[in-house]
Design a protein around this motif. Structure first.
Motif, mmCIF file in Angstrom:
data_model
loop_
_atom_site.group_PDB
_atom_site.id
_atom_site.type_symbol
_atom_site.label_atom_id
_atom_site.label_comp_id
_atom_site.label_asym_id
_atom_site.label_seq_id
_atom_site.Cartn_x
_atom_site.Cartn_y
_atom_site.Cartn_z
ATOM 1 N N ARG A 56 -90.496 5.732 15.356
ATOM 2 C CA ARG A 56 -90.999 4.522 14.682
ATOM 3 C C ARG A 56 -91.071 4.536 13.084
ATOM 4 N NH1 ARG A 56 -94.172 4.595 18.783
ATOM 5 N NH2 ARG A 56 -93.471 3.423 20.843
ATOM 6 N N ALA A 93 -88.721 3.368 20.646
ATOM 7 C CA ALA A 93 -89.268 4.036 19.260
ATOM 8 C C ALA A 93 -88.056 3.637 18.095
ATOM 9 C CB ALA A 93 -89.125 5.551 19.374
ATOM 10 N N GLY A 94 -87.230 2.861 18.577
ATOM 11 C CA GLY A 94 -86.224 2.548 17.455
ATOM 12 C C GLY A 94 -85.101 3.307 17.444
#
Length: 170
Positions: A56, A93-94
């Motif tokens: 993140r 988390a991206g």
């Protein structure tokens, strides 16, 4: 992965990180895998919080993190487990995650080992036949990084985004 330098490289990254996974089985003593095998979905927001928090932070800085899983179909139980936790773990988390059937990938030129390319640094991950991590091989080689990134990008273009991928029913 014991002794891995991937986290340090990700924390220092400024542009991109790509990760190619080629195995149908990994580290079978993973507690989350064992929980899943017992019929429960592991709470990856808790058990993998360190990784998720780091990713993140990295993606918040604008670093693109892409993961491509080249898999056999029908999928192994382990790949089914990975599929089940991808949204709560990797996507949350991206990371951007895609799936590519090994059958579709037969005309691609991919290395024989899983790898990361983080900016211009390559990390090959080596596993034994049972999927246990053995070690990593770090290469600070911009030419190799470019070649692997090109191969990854070709495979990535053929992969299916996680949101659109459905596990085959046999």
């Amino acid at each position: 992965m014991p002794g891995s330098r991937i986290a340090d490289l990700l924390k220092a990254s400024t542009r991109s990180a790509i990760h190619l996974e080629l195995r149908d089985w990994y580290t079978l003593d993973d507690p989350d895998w064992r929980t899943w095998r017992a019929g429960q979905l592991p709470d990856v927001a808790v058990t993998r919080a360190g990784w998720s928090d780091m990713v993140r932070e990295v993606t918040a800085r604008g670093v693109a993190v892409r993961r491509l899983r080249v898999i056999s179909e029908p999928v192994s139980d382990y790949v089914h487990y990975e599929y089940d936790i991808t949204a709560a773990h990797n996507l949350a988390a991206g990371e951007d995650v895609r799936w590519l059937s090994r059958r579709v990938a037969t005309d691609l030129f991919l290395p024989p080992a899983d790898f990361w390319v983080i900016d211009d640094v390559v990390v090959f991950n080596h596993f034994n036949g049972d999927g246990d991590w053995i070690d990593e091989e770090l290469r600070d080689d911009a030419v190799l990084a470019a070649r692997l990134t090109e191969a990854f990008d070709v495979a990535w273009a053929q992969g299916t985004p996680h949101a659109d991928y459905r596990l085959p029913t046999s």
